[in-house]
Design a protein around this motif. Structure first.
Motif, PDB file in Angstrom:
ATOM      1  N   ALA A  46      30.131 -23.064 -20.170  1.00  0.00           N
ATOM      2  CA  ALA A  46      30.365 -23.111 -18.730  1.00  0.00           C
ATOM      3  C   ALA A  46      29.425 -24.121 -18.080  1.00  0.00           C
ATOM      4  O   ALA A  46      28.321 -24.360 -18.570  1.00  0.00           O
ATOM      5  CB  ALA A  46      30.150 -21.737 -18.114  1.00  0.00           C
ATOM      6  N   VAL A  47      29.874 -24.665 -16.964  1.00  0.00           N
ATOM      7  CA  VAL A  47      28.996 -25.505 -16.148  1.00  0.00           C
ATOM      8  C   VAL A  47      28.131 -24.562 -15.321  1.00  0.00           C
ATOM      9  O   VAL A  47      28.635 -23.649 -14.663  1.00  0.00           O
ATOM     10  CB  VAL A  47      29.808 -26.453 -15.241  1.00  0.00           C
ATOM     11  N   VAL A  48      26.824 -24.789 -15.386  1.00  0.00           N
ATOM     12  CA  VAL A  48      25.852 -23.951 -14.704  1.00  0.00           C
ATOM     13  C   VAL A  48      25.019 -24.828 -13.787  1.00  0.00           C
ATOM     14  O   VAL A  48      24.542 -25.897 -14.202  1.00  0.00           O
ATOM     15  CB  VAL A  48      24.927 -23.243 -15.725  1.00  0.00           C
ATOM     16  N   ASP A  49      24.849 -24.402 -12.547  1.00  0.00           N
ATOM     17  CA  ASP A  49      23.970 -25.095 -11.608  1.00  0.00           C
ATOM     18  C   ASP A  49      22.885 -24.109 -11.195  1.00  0.00           C
ATOM     19  O   ASP A  49      23.099 -23.257 -10.330  1.00  0.00           O
ATOM     20  CB  ASP A  49      24.747 -25.598 -10.392  1.00  0.00           C
ATOM     21  N   ALA A  50      21.744 -24.197 -11.857  1.00  0.00           N
ATOM     22  CA  ALA A  50      20.651 -23.252 -11.608  1.00  0.00           C
ATOM     23  C   ALA A  50      20.094 -23.395 -10.200  1.00  0.00           C
ATOM     24  O   ALA A  50      19.633 -22.414  -9.618  1.00  0.00           O
ATOM     25  CB  ALA A  50      19.543 -23.432 -12.646  1.00  0.00           C
ATOM     26  N   SER A  51      20.161 -24.604  -9.613  1.00  0.00           N
ATOM     27  CA  SER A  51      19.639 -24.788  -8.259  1.00  0.00           C
ATOM     28  C   SER A  51      20.458 -23.997  -7.243  1.00  0.00           C
ATOM     29  O   SER A  51      19.959 -23.627  -6.190  1.00  0.00           O
ATOM     30  CB  SER A  51      19.616 -26.267  -7.878  1.00  0.00           C
ATOM     31  N   LEU A 143      23.493 -17.503 -21.863  1.00  0.00           N
ATOM     32  CA  LEU A 143      23.462 -16.793 -20.590  1.00  0.00           C
ATOM     33  C   LEU A 143      24.447 -15.635 -20.622  1.00  0.00           C
ATOM     34  O   LEU A 143      25.385 -15.615 -21.421  1.00  0.00           O
ATOM     35  CB  LEU A 143      23.867 -17.716 -19.433  1.00  0.00           C
ATOM     36  N   LEU A 144      24.266 -14.716 -19.704  1.00  0.00           N
ATOM     37  CA  LEU A 144      25.246 -13.681 -19.421  1.00  0.00           C
ATOM     38  C   LEU A 144      25.040 -13.244 -17.987  1.00  0.00           C
ATOM     39  O   LEU A 144      23.994 -13.493 -17.389  1.00  0.00           O
ATOM     40  CB  LEU A 144      25.131 -12.502 -20.389  1.00  0.00           C
ATOM     41  N   GLN A 145      26.067 -12.626 -17.431  1.00  0.00           N
ATOM     42  CA  GLN A 145      25.958 -12.048 -16.106  1.00  0.00           C
ATOM     43  C   GLN A 145      26.362 -10.587 -16.207  1.00  0.00           C
ATOM     44  O   GLN A 145      27.353 -10.243 -16.855  1.00  0.00           O
ATOM     45  CB  GLN A 145      26.858 -12.784 -15.111  1.00  0.00           C
ATOM     46  N   VAL A 146      25.578  -9.728 -15.568  1.00  0.00           N
ATOM     47  CA  VAL A 146      25.809  -8.289 -15.632  1.00  0.00           C
ATOM     48  C   VAL A 146      25.658  -7.724 -14.225  1.00  0.00           C
ATOM     49  O   VAL A 146      24.823  -8.187 -13.441  1.00  0.00           O
ATOM     50  CB  VAL A 146      24.830  -7.615 -16.631  1.00  0.00           C
ATOM     51  N   GLU A 147      26.493  -6.736 -13.908  1.00  0.00           N
ATOM     52  CA  GLU A 147      26.365  -6.090 -12.609  1.00  0.00           C
ATOM     53  C   GLU A 147      25.042  -5.353 -12.540  1.00  0.00           C
ATOM     54  O   GLU A 147      24.633  -4.679 -13.495  1.00  0.00           O
ATOM     55  CB  GLU A 147      27.530  -5.143 -12.364  1.00  0.00           C
ATOM     56  N   ALA A 148      24.367  -5.485 -11.413  1.00  0.00           N
ATOM     57  CA  ALA A 148      23.035  -4.898 -11.247  1.00  0.00           C
ATOM     58  C   ALA A 148      23.046  -3.388 -11.467  1.00  0.00           C
ATOM     59  O   ALA A 148      22.068  -2.835 -11.970  1.00  0.00           O
ATOM     60  CB  ALA A 148      22.486  -5.228  -9.863  1.00  0.00           C
ATOM     61  N   ASN A 149      24.145  -2.720 -11.121  1.00  0.00           N
ATOM     62  CA  ASN A 149      24.181  -1.258 -11.256  1.00  0.00           C
ATOM     63  C   ASN A 149      24.607  -0.793 -12.649  1.00  0.00           C
ATOM     64  O   ASN A 149      24.712   0.408 -12.890  1.00  0.00           O
ATOM     65  CB  ASN A 149      25.096  -0.644 -10.189  1.00  0.00           C
ATOM     66  N   SER A 163      16.371 -12.087 -20.690  1.00  0.00           N
ATOM     67  CA  SER A 163      15.517 -11.836 -19.530  1.00  0.00           C
ATOM     68  C   SER A 163      16.205 -12.367 -18.275  1.00  0.00           C
ATOM     69  O   SER A 163      17.027 -13.283 -18.340  1.00  0.00           O
ATOM     70  CB  SER A 163      14.142 -12.483 -19.707  1.00  0.00           C
ATOM     71  N   GLU A 164      15.848 -11.797 -17.139  1.00  0.00           N
ATOM     72  CA  GLU A 164      16.492 -12.143 -15.874  1.00  0.00           C
ATOM     73  C   GLU A 164      16.111 -13.548 -15.413  1.00  0.00           C
ATOM     74  O   GLU A 164      14.952 -13.933 -15.471  1.00  0.00           O
ATOM     75  CB  GLU A 164      16.126 -11.136 -14.797  1.00  0.00           C
ATOM     76  N   LEU A 165      17.129 -14.295 -14.941  1.00  0.00           N
ATOM     77  CA  LEU A 165      16.919 -15.613 -14.356  1.00  0.00           C
ATOM     78  C   LEU A 165      17.059 -15.579 -12.838  1.00  0.00           C
ATOM     79  O   LEU A 165      16.222 -16.103 -12.122  1.00  0.00           O
ATOM     80  CB  LEU A 165      17.927 -16.634 -14.898  1.00  0.00           C
ATOM     81  N   TRP A 166      18.192 -15.024 -12.367  1.00  0.00           N
ATOM     82  CA  TRP A 166      18.417 -14.932 -10.932  1.00  0.00           C
ATOM     83  C   TRP A 166      19.397 -13.806 -10.633  1.00  0.00           C
ATOM     84  O   TRP A 166      20.074 -13.302 -11.505  1.00  0.00           O
ATOM     85  CB  TRP A 166      18.894 -16.257 -10.345  1.00  0.00           C
ATOM     86  N   THR A 167      19.454 -13.457  -9.342  1.00  0.00           N
ATOM     87  CA  THR A 167      20.359 -12.425  -8.853  1.00  0.00           C
ATOM     88  C   THR A 167      21.241 -13.018  -7.772  1.00  0.00           C
ATOM     89  O   THR A 167      20.762 -13.744  -6.907  1.00  0.00           O
ATOM     90  CB  THR A 167      19.558 -11.226  -8.289  1.00  0.00           C
ATOM     91  N   GLN A 168      22.522 -12.698  -7.826  1.00  0.00           N
ATOM     92  CA  GLN A 168      23.487 -13.136  -6.820  1.00  0.00           C
ATOM     93  C   GLN A 168      24.069 -11.887  -6.173  1.00  0.00           C
ATOM     94  O   GLN A 168      24.736 -11.088  -6.830  1.00  0.00           O
ATOM     95  CB  GLN A 168      24.590 -13.972  -7.476  1.00  0.00           C
ATOM     96  N   SER A 169      23.826 -11.715  -4.873  1.00  0.00           N
ATOM     97  CA  SER A 169      24.205 -10.459  -4.230  1.00  0.00           C
ATOM     98  C   SER A 169      25.640 -10.418  -3.720  1.00  0.00           C
ATOM     99  O   SER A 169      26.135  -9.349  -3.391  1.00  0.00           O
ATOM    100  CB  SER A 169      23.242 -10.160  -3.073  1.00  0.00           C
ATOM    101  N   ALA A 192      19.176 -14.675 -19.573  1.00  0.00           N
ATOM    102  CA  ALA A 192      19.204 -15.732 -20.583  1.00  0.00           C
ATOM    103  C   ALA A 192      18.377 -15.350 -21.788  1.00  0.00           C
ATOM    104  O   ALA A 192      17.443 -14.552 -21.699  1.00  0.00           O
ATOM    105  CB  ALA A 192      18.674 -17.038 -20.001  1.00  0.00           C
ATOM    106  N   LYS A 193      18.754 -15.954 -22.916  1.00  0.00           N
ATOM    107  CA  LYS A 193      18.023 -15.768 -24.176  1.00  0.00           C
ATOM    108  C   LYS A 193      17.988 -17.110 -24.890  1.00  0.00           C
ATOM    109  O   LYS A 193      19.007 -17.780 -25.017  1.00  0.00           O
ATOM    110  CB  LYS A 193      18.754 -14.739 -25.041  1.00  0.00           C
ATOM    111  N   ASP A 194      16.809 -17.512 -25.351  1.00  0.00           N
ATOM    112  CA  ASP A 194      16.695 -18.733 -26.143  1.00  0.00           C
ATOM    113  C   ASP A 194      17.280 -18.491 -27.530  1.00  0.00           C
ATOM    114  O   ASP A 194      17.052 -17.441 -28.126  1.00  0.00           O
ATOM    115  CB  ASP A 194      15.229 -19.151 -26.300  1.00  0.00           C
TER     116      ASP A 194
END
Length: 195
Positions: A46-51, A143-149, A163-169, A192-194
Motif C-alpha cells: 500500500a501507499v503510506v503517507d506517514a506525514s 504495518l497493520l491497522q486495528v480498531e482501538a477497541n 508497536s503503535e505508530l499513530w492513531t486515526q480517530s 508496525a513491525k520491522d
C-alpha cells in the motif's frame, strides 16, 4: 467476536483485477481437516503517507502512480516502464509517501480461536512479505491497522512484536448492526513491525 470484512472489501483487495497492478496483494486462508475455513488474513502493498497518518486503499494507491505517470511525457514514462516498485515509488510518490506491506482483514472463526490460528496466519503474512522484500530488494516494516477497541487483536499484535505508530480517530469503517452492514467511523491504531 468481530465479523469478517464485507465481501465487497475482500473482492476489492484480493479479487482478480484486469490490467497491470503495481501493488501486490495476497489472501491467505486457513482450513480445517474437512476443508472448511477457520480463518483468513490479507497482505498487500500500500501507499503510506506517514506525514498524514494515512494508509491509502489499493485503488487510491494505484491512482497515485497512474496520475503521476500520466502527467509525464512519453520519454519519461518509457524510462520508468520496466522499473522496480522501489524505483517507481522514489520517482513518482510525494517525498512523504512510500510503499509498505500491510497485514489486513485478519478474521478467525470461533472454532479456530484460542488455538494459535491468528498467530499462525500473521506469521504466514510475514513470510509472504519477506518474499516481496527479497524481490524488491529493500528492507521493510510490516504495518497493520486495528480498531482501538479490539483489545484481543491489539494484544496479539503486540505479542508478535508490533508497536503503535499513530492513531486515526475518524477512520471510515463498515460495521454489522442488527444484521445489516452500515457505514460509520472508528478509531484505528496503525502498528508496525520491522522485518
Amino acid at each position: 467476536g468481530r465479523a469478517p470484512p464485507p465481501r465487497g472489501d475482500m473482492d476489492e483487495r484480493y479479487g482478480e483485477l484486469v490490467g497491470a497492478r503495481r501493488l501486490s496483494s495476497r489472501l491467505l486462508v486457513a482450513r480445517d481437516e474437512s476443508g472448511g475455513i477457520l480463518g483468513l488474513v490479507g497482505c498487500e502493498l500500500a501507499v503510506v503517507d506517514a506525514s498524514k497518518c494515512c494508509v491509502f486503499p489499493r485503488k487510491r494507491g494505484e491512482a497515485i502512480f497512474n496520475d503521476a505517470l500520466a502527467a509525464m511525457g512519453g520519454r519519461q514514462r518509457n524510462e520508468l516502464r520496466k522499473a522496480s516498485l522501489p524505483v517507481l515509488a522514489e520517482a513518482l510518490l510525494p517525498a512523504s509517501a512510500c510503499v509498505m506491506p500491510v497485514l489486513s482483514n485478519l478474521a478467525v472463526l470461533p472454532a479456530g480461536r484460542r488455538k494459535g490460528m491468528g498467530r499462525t496466519l500473521c506469521t504466514e503474512v510475514e513470510a509472504v512479505v519477506r518474499g516481496w522484500t527479497e524481490r524488491e530488494g529493500q528492507p521493510m516494516q510490516l504495518l497493520l491497522q486495528v480498531e482501538a477497541n479490539n483489545e484481543p487483536a491489539r494484544a496479539l499484535y503486540s505479542s508478535l512484536g508490533f508497536s503503535e505508530l499513530w492513531t486515526q480517530s475518524d477512520a471510515e469503517a463498515s460495521k454489522i448492526v442488527e444484521g445489516r452492514l452500515t457505514a460509520g467511523t472508528t478509531t484505528l491504531i496503525t502498528m508496525a513491525k520491522d522485518l
